[in-house]
Design an enzyme around this catalytic site. Structure first.
Site, short mmCIF file in Angstrom:
data_model
loop_
_atom_site.label_atom_id
_atom_site.label_comp_id
_atom_site.label_asym_id
_atom_site.label_seq_id
_atom_site.Cartn_x
_atom_site.Cartn_y
_atom_site.Cartn_z
N GLU A 257 0.85 -1.37 0.12
CA GLU A 257 0.00 -0.11 -0.08
C GLU A 257 1.01 1.11 -0.14
O GLU A 257 1.54 1.47 0.84
CB GLU A 257 -0.91 -0.02 1.25
CG GLU A 257 -1.76 1.35 1.15
CD GLU A 257 -2.67 1.42 2.56
OE1 GLU A 257 -3.14 2.51 2.71
OE2 GLU A 257 -2.95 0.23 3.38
N LYS A 389 -7.67 -15.46 16.39
CA LYS A 389 -7.98 -15.09 14.80
C LYS A 389 -9.47 -14.72 14.30
O LYS A 389 -9.67 -14.96 13.14
CB LYS A 389 -7.45 -16.19 13.83
CG LYS A 389 -5.77 -16.36 14.16
CD LYS A 389 -5.61 -17.62 13.19
CE LYS A 389 -3.98 -17.83 13.33
NZ LYS A 389 -3.46 -19.11 12.73
N ASP A 465 2.23 -14.06 12.74
CA ASP A 465 1.19 -14.61 11.88
C ASP A 465 0.25 -13.52 11.42
O ASP A 465 -0.33 -13.04 12.20
CB ASP A 465 0.43 -15.67 12.80
CG ASP A 465 -0.75 -16.44 12.07
OD1 ASP A 465 -0.99 -16.06 11.03
OD2 ASP A 465 -0.98 -17.79 12.93
N HIS A 563 -2.97 10.48 -1.60
CA HIS A 563 -3.18 8.83 -2.03
C HIS A 563 -3.01 9.09 -3.71
O HIS A 563 -2.62 8.15 -4.24
CB HIS A 563 -4.31 8.16 -1.65
CG HIS A 563 -4.07 7.50 -0.30
ND1 HIS A 563 -3.96 6.23 -0.28
CD2 HIS A 563 -4.16 8.09 0.89
CE1 HIS A 563 -3.77 5.86 0.92
NE2 HIS A 563 -3.95 6.86 1.84
#
Length: 578
Positions: A257, A389, A465, A563
């Site tokens: 990004e 998660k 992770d 952006h």
């Protein structure tokens, strides 16, 4: 046997047959062709050699007369010695017979010689007319290739049969299983290449662009990734220095990004210019929660009371701690749903993230309980009361992994010059966006601007992770005007940062390098667990920087502009694709 050269007219089609101009005859060789330099430069080398030699002899004669040591040389004499050595090297090459022969061979490497028997038929032209053989040992220019040979050379070459071809074919047929290649071949890189080629043949899709060379597949065997066919490339940027607790950290961020690293870097600059940030570790505890079932809710409640009682807890903790040097049971938290009991084991895990460690150690507790309670039925090693998660209120309230709060006071001049906004504007935006807006959306732990952006980038760079970004990004960002409204107090509270510095992806070369950059690589032998706790603090500090910068960009109306400038490619895609 007679060694002959074929005539050009007899062996090469002329303009009438091919429509092309016949090849020009090769230039005849002359003696100077054997020289690596032109003739005039060679003559200059001869002159240089004798001139420099004469100059040095004169200098040495003067030194002998004046009793000057011979090893004392001037700059001019040094240049003369270097010129002499260079001339000698060139002249040795010039007089070397092997060098001249190799040069001549290199110039005539395409010459074609035919070894024919004396009784062979004479060569024929394209029209079929026999031509008399040339005189024996006649030297003529190189014979260009025949038209048939030219056509054969232009055809697509046949695929090379590699030593692994049979294995690839068997993989295409599904035998043996793909996952067994590493064990059967004993070469992880070779197994990845074979698996990759077989996959391309099965799917008829190319994997070009996904590199396979340059990665240590041995390091991921059995712990990071199964059945690899290559490895992925993600750019890694550095934000910082992040001044946290009086120390500076260069934070690695792996992301695709645009603006993310630049924005976090601006937040680090604002924190640095205001004296730095501080952090406090509130909790350090990984969790795992199996689900067990009884014949009745009453029996489930009895076990709940038993494991939460301080007296039997000591016995359970002893059983839990015996299989690991670092795992230490802190408490057990229970929840009941009918006759099902969910026991949430909470423990410290040293410098490891610790999920596997906890799973292994609390199995001892389950074995002990099953021996004592015959009617307990273990349904699953994880009953989602952990919770891993997944966004869960239990992690938001109770915490999981490392719970950290990080804060900084940003000076008014820094807010104006670096962040390009006002303190009052930031406070108002934070209340309406991060607090009220998230409440309107029914957010669970999402009272922030973009904590998940920074957490994910740091996690990928340091071998964590990435899926645990879900609960690790639980964050509430607070902003308040202080010092009579001049300065800004900003903080992030993150109850579930799940990180480790050993195990999993942390031992891969790239991720290990990023951990080393932060000074938290591996396990801390002096204070087990301190490296992982410091990494959690750095994650929180990085999130603080990212929150500060993004909120300022939104407040100043710079978000879309930045952006559009930095997160959009200016390349002509049509030219690239063509």
């Amino acid at each position: 046997m007679d060694v002959r050269r074929r005539s050009i007219k007899a062996a090469y089609p002329t303009k009438e047959f091919t429509g092309e101009k016949p090849a020009k005859p090769h230039k005849s060789l002359i003696a100077s062709d054997a020289l690596p330099l032109p003739l005039y430069l060679t003559n200059a080398n001869f002159f240089t050699f004798f001139s420099v030699m004469y100059f040095l002899l004169q200098r040495w004669r003067d030194k002998i007369r004046n009793s000057t040591p011979l090893h004392v040389v001037t700059a001019l004499a040094s240049a003369a010695i270097i010129s002499l050595i260079a001339s000698v090297i060139y002249l040795l090459q010039f007089f070397g017979i092997g060098f001249v022969q190799s040069f001549q061979n290199r110039d005539n490497h395409d010459d074609s010689w035919d070894v024919e028997d004396e009784n062979d038929e004479p060569a024929e032209t394209l029209c079929g007319t026999a031509q008399p053989p040339p005189p024996a040992r006649q030297f003529v220019p190189m014979v260009p290739p025949q038209p048939a040979k030219i056509a054969a050379m232009s055809e697509k070459p046949a695929p090379l049969v590699t030593p692994d071809e049979e294995i690839i074919k068997s993989q295409v047929q599904g035998k043996p299983p793909s996952y067994s290649l590493e064990a059967s071949l004993g070469d992880c890189k070779r197994a990845a290449a074979i698996r990759r080629e077989a996959l391309q043949r099965i799917t008829r899709k190319s994997l070009e662009g996904l590199p396979v060379e340059g990665f240590d597949y041995e390091s991921s065997l059995g712990q990071c990734c199964e059945m690899p066919v290559g490895y992925y490339q993600i750019p890694v940027g550095i934000a910082g220095p992040l001044l946290l607790g009086g120390r500076e950290y260069s934070v690695s961020m792996a992301t695709t990004e645009g603006c993310l690293v630049a924005s976090t870097n601006r937040g680090c600059k604002a924190i640095y210019g205001s004296g730095g940030a501080t952090s406090v570790l509130l909790r350090d505890a990984m969790t795992r929660a199996p689900v067990v079932r009884f014949a009745s809710a009453k029996r489930a409640a009895e076990l709940k009371f038993f494991v939460e009682d301080p007296l039997p807890f000591e016995t359970l903790a002893a059983a839990f701690n015996q299989s690991s040097r670092f795992a230490r049971l802190q408490r057990i938290q229970c929840a009941i749903a009918g006759k099902n009991l969910y026991t949430r084991f909470v423990c410290s895990t040293g410098d490891a993230m610790g999920m596997n460690m906890v799973s292994k150690t609390f199995q001892n507790v389950l074995d002990y309980l099953q021996n004592e309670i015959s009617d307990m039925d273990v349904i699953g090693i994880s009953g989602n009361f952990c919770s891993d998660k997944k966004p869960a209120a239990v992690n938001w309230i109770e915490g999981r992994g490392k719970s950290v709060v990080c804060e900084a006071i940003i000076k008014e001049e820094v807010v104006k010059k670096v962040l390009k906004t006002q303190v009052a504007a930031l406070v108002e935006l934070n209340m309406l966006k991060n607090l009220t807006g998230s409440a309107m959306a029914g957010a669970l732990g999402g009272f922030n601007a973009h904590a998940a952006n920074i957490v994910s980038a740091v996690y990928i760079a340091t071998g964590q992770d990435p899926a645990q970004n879900i609960e690790s990004s639980h964050c509430i960002t607070m902003m308040e005007a202080v010092n009579d409204g001049k300065d800004l107090h900003v903080s992030v509270t993150m109850p579930s940062i799940e990180v480790g510095t050993v195990g999993g992806g942390t031992q891969l070369a790239s991720q290990s390098a990023c951990l080393n950059l932060l000074g938290v690589k591996g396990a801390n032998k002096d204070a087990p667990g301190s490296n992982a706790r410091l990494l959690a603090r750095i994650v929180a500090g990085s999130v603080l920087a990212g929150e500060l910068s993004l909120m300022s960009a939104i407040s100043a109306g710079q978000l879309v502009k930045s952006h559009m400038k930095y997160n959009r490619s200016s390349k002509d895609i049509t030219k690239i694709s063509s």
